[in-house]
Design a protein around this motif. Structure first.
Motif, PDB file in Angstrom:
ATOM      1  N   UNK A  87       3.991   8.544   4.136  1.00  0.00           N
ATOM      2  CA  UNK A  87       3.312   7.824   2.843  1.00  0.00           C
ATOM      3  C   UNK A  87       4.143   8.102   1.815  1.00  0.00           C
ATOM      4  N   UNK A  88       4.157   7.035   0.965  1.00  0.00           N
ATOM      5  CA  UNK A  88       5.013   7.131  -0.459  1.00  0.00           C
ATOM      6  C   UNK A  88       4.698   8.423  -1.162  1.00  0.00           C
ATOM      7  N   UNK A  89       3.198   8.561  -1.548  1.00  0.00           N
ATOM      8  CA  UNK A  89       2.993   9.742  -2.349  1.00  0.00           C
ATOM      9  C   UNK A  89       3.658  11.183  -1.599  1.00  0.00           C
ATOM     10  N   UNK A  90       3.429  11.251  -0.097  1.00  0.00           N
ATOM     11  CA  UNK A  90       3.604  12.223   0.423  1.00  0.00           C
ATOM     12  C   UNK A  90       5.423  12.617   0.584  1.00  0.00           C
ATOM     13  N   UNK A  91       6.131  11.495   0.682  1.00  0.00           N
ATOM     14  CA  UNK A  91       7.515  11.591   0.503  1.00  0.00           C
ATOM     15  C   UNK A  91       7.744  11.879  -0.943  1.00  0.00           C
ATOM     16  N   UNK A 133       0.798  -1.162   0.050  1.00  0.00           N
ATOM     17  CA  UNK A 133       0.126  -0.077   0.006  1.00  0.00           C
ATOM     18  C   UNK A 133       0.841   1.196  -0.023  1.00  0.00           C
ATOM     19  N   UNK A 134       0.210   2.437  -0.053  1.00  0.00           N
ATOM     20  CA  UNK A 134       1.224   3.590   0.120  1.00  0.00           C
ATOM     21  C   UNK A 134       1.549   4.172   1.337  1.00  0.00           C
ATOM     22  N   UNK A 135       1.168   3.399   2.445  1.00  0.00           N
ATOM     23  CA  UNK A 135       1.947   3.362   3.700  1.00  0.00           C
ATOM     24  C   UNK A 135       2.911   2.361   4.115  1.00  0.00           C
ATOM     25  N   UNK A 136       3.223   1.529   3.157  1.00  0.00           N
ATOM     26  CA  UNK A 136       3.926   0.129   3.748  1.00  0.00           C
ATOM     27  C   UNK A 136       3.539  -1.234   2.626  1.00  0.00           C
ATOM     28  N   UNK A 137       4.052  -2.112   3.424  1.00  0.00           N
ATOM     29  CA  UNK A 137       3.964  -3.395   2.891  1.00  0.00           C
ATOM     30  C   UNK A 137       3.719  -4.416   3.937  1.00  0.00           C
TER      31      UNK A 137
END
Length: 375
Positions: free
Chosen positions: A274-278, A254-258
Motif C-alpha cells: 500500500x502507498x501508506x506502507x511504502x 485507492x491506497x492500494x492502486x488505481x
C-alpha cells in the motif's frame, strides 16, 4: 404465485420497450395485462398486434381499481414517478420505476416511505447495474482490493444530444417538464453507479452548471462538480451533451492502486504494498511503489432493462434480492439536486441537502407549468 400480471404506465419510447420485452417472453414469470396511457393510439396498435387481450386505460383510477395487475412499471416523464408509485403502493401493487426516481428528493422520500409502509417490492430501472464491468469495479472496491478510496474522477461527455432531440417533445429540457437536463436525464445512471460501486456519498460538493450553454434549452447541458468525502477522498464529475466526440472515462484511486474504466475495459494498477506502507518504509528520496498493470477479465453479459425486470419479477415470486432497490433511487438524485443547488447558490452544498431549499429554488425556475401527459 403464478405469472406476475404487469401493467405499464406510460407508453413512450421506454414504455413500449418494456412492454415488448414482457410480451416477447423475454421475462420468465410475467405477463403484460394492462397499459395506462393518455394517448391511446400507439397502445391500441400494440394491443392489436400482440394477439392477446391487453387492457388499455386512460383513467388512473380505473387502472388502479381494475384488479388486472399485480405490479406496475412506471415509464412516464419524471415528475409523475413519485405520485404514481405512491398510488400503486396504496393499491397493494409492486413497483418498478424508470430512472430517475423523481425530480427532487423531497418527493422521492415520500415515495420511499410509501414503499416501506406497503411492504411491496420496489425497484429502480438502474439497468447499468447489470453490466459485469461495473459489477467488477464494485467487487474490487467492496472487497478491499483497491484499499481506501482517495479520488474518483468521471468524465462522461459521450451523451451527445442535438437540438432536434430536445425539440422532439415539449417537456424535454424544461424545469416544468423534466426538472433538469444532463444530470437528471443522461447522467442518472452514472450518478447511481458513482455511489453504488464506491458505497460512498459525499459530505459536501461545489458544482458549476451551465444552463443552455450549447443548446436552446432552459436546463443544464454542461456540468463540472468537485466532491469531498468524510475520509478525505475527493471526486470530480464532468458531463455535457454538447461535445463530440465525447469521452467516457472513470478513474478511481485507492491506497492500494488505481482502477480505470474506459472503452469497455477495466484496468487495475495494483500496488505491491500500500502507498501508506511504502511511504512509511521508503528512505530513498525519489521513488514510488512497485505496481502491476492488470487487464481485468470481465465475464458475463449485460442484461440491461430485461435483466432488471426479470430481477424485479424474481423478487416478487421467489424473494430474490433486488439488484436495484427502489429506496436507493434517492442517492443519485441527491447528487444531481446538490449540483444544481450549488450552482444556484454559488456556494458549497453539504449533505444531506436542504430539501426544502432545493424545492423552493426549483419552483423559482418553473415559470409555466406545462400540461404534461403520459407519453
Amino acid at each position: 404465485m403464478k405469472n406476475v400480471r404487469i401493467g405499464v404506465i406510460g407508453f413512450g419510447s421506454m414504455g413500449t420497450k418494456h412492454a415488448a420485452n414482457i410480451q416477447g417472453e423475454h421475462i420468465k414469470g410475467a405477463t403484460l395485462t394492462a397499459i395506462l396511457v393518455k394517448r391511446v393510439e400507439q397502445a391500441k396498435t400494440f394491443e392489436e398486434n400482440s394477439g392477446e387481450k391487453i387492457k388499455v386505460f386512460t383513467d388512473e383510477d380505473a387502472f388502479f381499481n381494475s384488479g388486472s395487475v399485480d405490479a406496475v412499471i412506471i415509464a412516464t416523464p419524471h415528475y409523475f414517478h413519485s405520485g404514481l408509485a405512491i398510488k400503486a403502493f396504496e393499491h397493494g401493487l409492486h413497483v418498478l420505476c424508470e430512472k430517475p426516481a423523481g425530480v427532487y428528493t423531497k418527493q422521492v422520500r415520500e415515495m420511499n416511505e410509501a414503499s416501506k409502509k406497503s411492504e411491496k417490492i420496489f425497484s429502480m430501472m438502474f439497468n447499468q447495474r447489470t453490466n459485469p464491468l461495473y459489477q467488477k469495479v464494485k467487487d474490487l472496491i467492496q472487497s478491499g482490493d483497491l484499499g481506501e478510496i482517495r479520488r474518483i474522477n468521471w468524465i462522461i461527455t459521450n451523451s451527445y444530444r442535438s437540438q432536434s432531440y430536445y425539440d422532439s417533445a415539449s417537456w424535454r429540457a424544461t424545469w416544468a417538464g423534466e426538472g433538469g437536463g444532463v444530470l437528471i436525464n443522461q447522467c442518472s445512471h452514472q450518478l447511481d453507479l458513482w455511489q453504488w460501486v464506491t458505497g460512498m456519498m459525499p459530505s459536501r460538493l461545489r458544482a458549476f452548471c451551465h444552463f443552455g450553454k450549447y443548446r436552446n434549452i432552459e436546463v443544464e447541458d454542461d456540468v463540472t462538480a468537485y466532491l469531498e468525502y468524510e475520509n478525505g477522498a475527493t471526486g470530480v464529475f464532468i458531463s455535457t451533451t454538447g461535445e463530440a466526440p465525447g469521452t467516457n472515462r472513470l478513474e478511481i484511486s485507492g491506497d492500494q492502486g488505481k482502477i480505470v474504466v474506459e472503452n469497455g475495459g477495466l484496468t487495475f494498477w495494483r500496488l505491491r504494498i500500500s502507498e501508506p506502507e511504502f511511504n512509511l518504509e521508503f528512505k530513498g528520496g525519489f521513488g514510488e511503489p512497485e505496481y502491476w498493470k492488470i487487464d481485468v477479465p470481465i465475464g458475463g453479459t449485460t442484461t440491461g432493462h430485461p435483466g432488471i425486470i426479470q430481477n424485479f419479477v424474481d423478487a416478487i415470486t421467489m424473494e430474490s434480492a433486488l439488484l436495484a432497490p427502489g429506496e436507493e433511487g434517492i442517492q443519485s438524485l441527491a447528487l444531481s439536486n446538490a449540483m444544481q443547488l450549488s450552482t444556484w447558490l454559488d456556494n458549497w452544498v453539504e449533505f444531506p441537502i436542504d430539501e426544502n431549499l432545493y424545492y423552493e429554488k426549483l419552483q423559482e425556475k418553473i415559470v409555466d407549468l406545462q400540461d404534461n401527459n403520459y407519453i
